[in-house]
Design a protein around this motif. Sequence first.
Motif, short mmCIF file in Angstrom:
data_model
loop_
_atom_site.label_atom_id
_atom_site.label_comp_id
_atom_site.label_asym_id
_atom_site.label_seq_id
_atom_site.Cartn_x
_atom_site.Cartn_y
_atom_site.Cartn_z
N TYR A 44 0.81 -1.21 0.00
CA TYR A 44 0.00 0.00 0.00
C TYR A 44 0.84 1.27 0.00
CZ TYR A 44 -4.22 -2.74 0.38
OH TYR A 44 -5.25 -3.61 0.10
N CYS A 48 0.69 4.17 -3.17
CA CYS A 48 -0.20 5.25 -2.74
C CYS A 48 -0.21 6.46 -3.66
CB CYS A 48 0.07 5.65 -1.30
SG CYS A 48 1.62 6.53 -1.03
N LEU A 54 -4.44 8.71 0.00
CA LEU A 54 -4.64 8.60 1.44
C LEU A 54 -5.31 7.28 1.83
CD1 LEU A 54 -4.21 9.98 4.14
CD2 LEU A 54 -6.42 11.13 3.82
N GLU A 55 -6.19 6.78 0.99
CA GLU A 55 -6.83 5.48 1.28
C GLU A 55 -5.78 4.38 1.40
OE1 GLU A 55 -9.47 2.26 -1.13
OE2 GLU A 55 -10.24 4.32 -1.14
N ASP A 56 -4.80 4.37 0.51
CA ASP A 56 -3.73 3.37 0.59
C ASP A 56 -2.86 3.58 1.82
OD1 ASP A 56 -4.47 1.92 -1.64
OD2 ASP A 56 -3.10 2.96 -2.99
N ASP A 58 -3.91 4.83 4.66
CA ASP A 58 -4.73 4.33 5.77
C ASP A 58 -4.74 2.80 5.82
OD1 ASP A 58 -5.34 6.89 6.64
OD2 ASP A 58 -7.27 6.97 5.59
N LYS A 59 -4.78 2.16 4.68
CA LYS A 59 -4.72 0.69 4.64
C LYS A 59 -3.38 0.20 5.16
CE LYS A 59 -7.97 -0.02 0.86
NZ LYS A 59 -8.13 -0.48 -0.54
N ILE A 61 -1.47 1.68 7.33
CA ILE A 61 -1.50 1.86 8.78
C ILE A 61 -2.31 0.75 9.44
CG2 ILE A 61 -2.35 3.36 10.63
CD1 ILE A 61 -1.61 5.75 8.74
N TRP A 62 -3.44 0.39 8.84
CA TRP A 62 -4.28 -0.69 9.39
C TRP A 62 -3.47 -1.99 9.48
CZ3 TRP A 62 -6.06 -5.52 8.38
CH2 TRP A 62 -7.15 -5.97 9.13
N ASN A 65 -0.74 -1.78 12.17
CA ASN A 65 -1.31 -2.00 13.50
C ASN A 65 -1.62 -3.48 13.72
OD1 ASN A 65 -1.21 0.64 14.50
ND2 ASN A 65 -3.11 1.19 13.47
#
Length: 76
Positions: A44, A48, A54-56, A58-59, A61-62, A65
């Motif tokens: 991702y 990006c 930004l969606e990538d 955020d993915k 980061i998901w 985590n």
Amino acid sequence: MSDDMVNSPKHYATGNIEAIDAIEAMTGQMSGTIAPHAANVLKYIWRCERKNGLEDIDKAIWYLNRMRQRWTETHK
């Protein structure tokens, strides 16, 4: 000539290396517990600016985590 979205999509090619090659090099010695998550983080981040912005991010980061969670669970 049209893009080959299966074998060599442009959003996974940067310079002289494709994301799959970097992912395999990075995760080759990782445990199966965290390797899939690390692969997705790199995927991702890699794409990006050429795909979903930004969606990538955020993915990524998901997945990062999730990778942290899996690491914590297996290294108590």
